[in-house]
Each structure stands twice: as C-alpha cells, then as structure tokens.
Design a protein around this motif. Structure first.
Motif: not given
Length: 451
Positions: A308-317
């Motif tokens: 979940q945290k990785l997906a959020e970080q990808r969206n942020q990137v």
C-alpha cells in the motif's frame, strides 16, 4: 529678703528620682564584690539580701528571672561578685542594687584573662570565618574527644546510634577538667589530627561551673583546634556557655547532643527522603510508561502494508513527474515567446546607419582637405614672421658692427653723458662679450663729421 531668691523646694519623691537618675547614669556596669547576708527568698521567687564587707553593706534585689539563670542557688555567706542597676528604691529611699548577673568571687580575674586571650587570638585571625572548614555531609567515621566517664559521651553515642548506626565512632579519651587537663585535651585533638582516621571530630563535655569548663578556654586547646586538619565541632556545656573552643571550632553546637546531630546524617530522615524519592521515581516512571504506551498505540495505527505504501509512493512519483513535465513545457513556451518578442523589439529599435555612414565619409574627406589647407596657411604665415623677426633681431644688428653697452647693474647705456671716469661697463658684440672701464669723459668727434 534672702528668702525671696532662695531656690524652690523639691519633694521627697523628686529628690529620690533625681538621686536614682544620677546613680544609674554614673555607676553603670560596675562589678561589686562581697558576702551574702540576710538572704531571704519571697514567695514570688525573688531574692533579697545584703552584700557586705568588713566596713559596709548594700541592699540587693535578685529577681526570679535572673535567679533562674544561676548555676547554683545563692546561699547565706557566699562570697560573690555581682553587677546590675545601681540606684535607689524610691518608695523607701533605700540605696540598693538590682542584680542582673552573679559570679563567684575570684572569677573576675578569670574573666579578665579570658578577654585578654580572646582579644589576642581574634587579632591573629584565629576566629576568622574564612579559615573554618565545612562539615562533610556523609562522614565515614566520627571522632570524639572527651572523658570516658562523661555523661556527654553517652549522650553523643546514643544520638549517633539513633541517627547513624552504620557510622563507626572513634573515641580519643582525655580528662576534661582539673589541673593540666587543657594539655591532655590538646594532645587528644592532635592525636586525632595526626591519625586522620575520621572525617569530623567532636570536642565535648557536659555542663558545669565556669571553673569546670575553664580548660576549654586555655590557649593549648584553642591552638590544637586551630591546627587540626579535621573539621571540629565543639559541644561544651549548655547553650548559654561560651568558651574559646567554641569560637575557634569550625562549628559550635549548643550541647554535646547538638554536636552529634550536626555531624551525623539523620538515618530516619534519609530513609524518609529515600522513600519520597522512590515514590517520585515510581510516579515519573509510570507516567513515562503511559506516555510510551500511547505513543506506541499511535505508531501502530500509522503502520501500513508495504504494498500500500509502495503504491502511494508510485502515485506520488507519477504526479510529481506530470507536474514537472507540465512546468517545464510551460516554462519553455514562455521563454520562446519572450525571445521572439525581444527579437522583434530589437529589429524595431535598430537604427538606420547608412545615411549616417555617408555623412561620416563626407565629413572625413572635408576634414582632411581643410586640415591640409590650414597647415599650408599656418606654415606660410610662420615663414613670413620668421623673416620679419630675423630682420629686427638684435643679433642681426650686432653682426652689422653694432654693440650693446651696459653698466654694472645691467642697464643699457644710450648716452655718453651719463658715463663717468673709471666706471665699469659690459659690452656685448656679435661674437663674444667684454668688460671695459671708462678712461676719459671727453666727447669723441663724430666719425662721419668732416667739417
């Protein structure tokens, strides 16, 4: 007639009051020695007696408060010295002393010696506060200088046992009264100092008369306490007793028991402080535990699955990438537009220099022509002026045979009449100069006069 100028009479009460005032003002601070006689003690506790010697006597009143401070009650026949307010009991007109202090006869010399030694030691700085040592808060051993048979030793030991039973006690036995006792007390203090077995030293004895305590007013004891390397606490006599040992000691205690309380930490008080600190520590630790628990609960709620945290970080990137691309594109278009506008403005503002260039070329051609013409004209003018100048030049005139005659002050001689015989002249020729002197004042004939 004389009765008219006689002074006014005073009443008996005024006379007694006047006499009392005179006596109290002029006989203040005297010590009077004598024998107690006709001693009576009233129901109120006051003493009334006569103080007499072999030729006279004086009435004395010793009130209850002062009598309570005496080491021993007065007895008929006691030889004493007393001081107080010397005056008159106005009601009966009797001369009397209202006693404020009493001492046994002969103590005056002791008191004088006491004051003399005290002044000497004070002038040497023996009693100075800056030389006194601080008492240790937690001594490892406590020393006692006193008599083994003294009640003061039992009081000190029992107090130390009650307050600090874990601290060892070392006794340095010595007589505390009697002939030569001052030297033995001083030796015991010196022994304790040399051995350095204790962290603090108590010098004590119980109460008694001034003669009983006198050893602690002797110089050997004072000097021993002064030289002692261990902090010394004096506990000599009662609270109202003051000896020179009290002044020189690092700390004075009112009694031997007080000295023991000063040098020993109170075990029960220490236990109470420890229990209090323990309670505070428990409270603080419990509060820290509660704070840490709440923080842990909050952090636990913040924990998320790595996917979940990785997906959020990808969206942020991705969002940042899009934002960066849009920003760079907008900035590029802005700069291109700005460059085009600047180029157009430069082309509009560029001046037409073709006409100016033609004018400059024409001006340069004309400048060259005018400059050459000006130079030719100036050259011709200069040549004409040179010819004219040469024609009027004094040198040219001299070359034709003329000369210039000047006197010694450099003035040109134009007339022969101003010359005097023997006058020195300076003649300038076309080629060279010469100094001459006038030999005759006769006028020479004109060379061209043929008449």
């Amino acid at each position: 007639m004389s009765e008219l100028f006689a002074p006014a009479a005073v009443s008996v009460s005024e006379l007694n009051a006047l006499a009392r005032s005179l006596l109290e003002e002029n006989l203040f601070g005297l010590w009077v020695a004598g024998e107690v006689s006709n001693l009576t003690r009233a129901a109120s506790g006051h003493y009334y007696f006569s103080l007499k010697d072999n030729r006279a006597q004086v009435r004395c009143a010793l009130f209850k408060g002062t009598a309570a401070k005496l080491a021993a009650p007065l007895k008929e026949g006691d030889h004493i010295e007393l001081t107080g307010r010397i005056g008159i009991y106005e009601a009966r007109g009797e001369f009397q002393i209202t006693v404020s202090d009493v001492r046994l006869k002969g103590l005056g010399q002791l008191y004088e010696a006491y004051e003399k030694l005290k002044a000497k030691l004070q002038s040497e700085g023996v009693f100075a506060a800056e030389r006194k040592k601080a008492l240790p808060e937690h001594p490892r051993r406590i020393g006692i200088v006193t008599s083994l048979a003294a009640a003061a030793l039992r009081d000190v030991v029992s107090t130390l046992k009650r307050r600090a039973p874990d601290i060892p006690v070392i006794v340095y036995p010595t007589p505390v009264q009697g002939a030569g006792s001052e030297h033995q007390i001083a030796q015991a203090i010196q022994t304790a100092s040399n051995r350095a077995e204790t962290d603090v030293l108590i010098v004590c004895r119980g109460g008694g008369s001034i003669e009983d305590l006198w050893a602690f007013n002797e110089e050997p004891v004072v000097r021993a306490i002064e030289a002692c390397s261990i902090p010394v606490v004096s506990g000599v006599g009662h609270e109202t007793d003051f000896t020179l040992a009290d002044f020189v000691a690092d700390v004075r205690a009112p009694t031997p028991t007080g000295a023991a309380e000063l040098v020993s930490p109170d075990r029960m008080e220490s236990i109470r402080k420890l229990e209090h600190s323990q309670g505070r520590l428990k409270t603080v630790l419990a509060q820290r535990y509660y704070d840490a628990s709440q923080k842990l609960d909050w952090l636990a709620r913040q924990i998320r699955h790595p996917q979940q945290k990785l997906a959020e970080q990808r969206n942020q990137v991705a969002a940042l990438k899009q934002l960066l691309h849009t920003g760079m594109s907008n900035r590029y278009r802005f700069h291109v537009q700005q460059w085009v506008r600047s180029r157009q403005a430069l082309a509009y503002l560029k001046p037409d220099i073709a006409a100016a260039r033609r004018d400059v070329l024409l001006f340069q051609t004309a400048l060259k022509q005018n400059r050459q013409t000006l130079l030719d004209n100036r050259r011709q003018r200069l040549e004409k002026q040179a010819v004219l100048l040469d024609a009027v030049s004094p040198q040219h005139i001299l070359e034709r045979g003329f000369s210039v005659v000047k006197n010694s002050r450099g003035q040109v001689i134009r007339n022969a009449h101003v010359l005097k015989q023997g006058q020195k002249l300076h003649i300038t020729f076309a080629d060279g100069e010469a100094d001459v002197r006038v030999t005759s004042e006769h006028k020479q004939p004109d060379l061209f006069d043929y008449s």
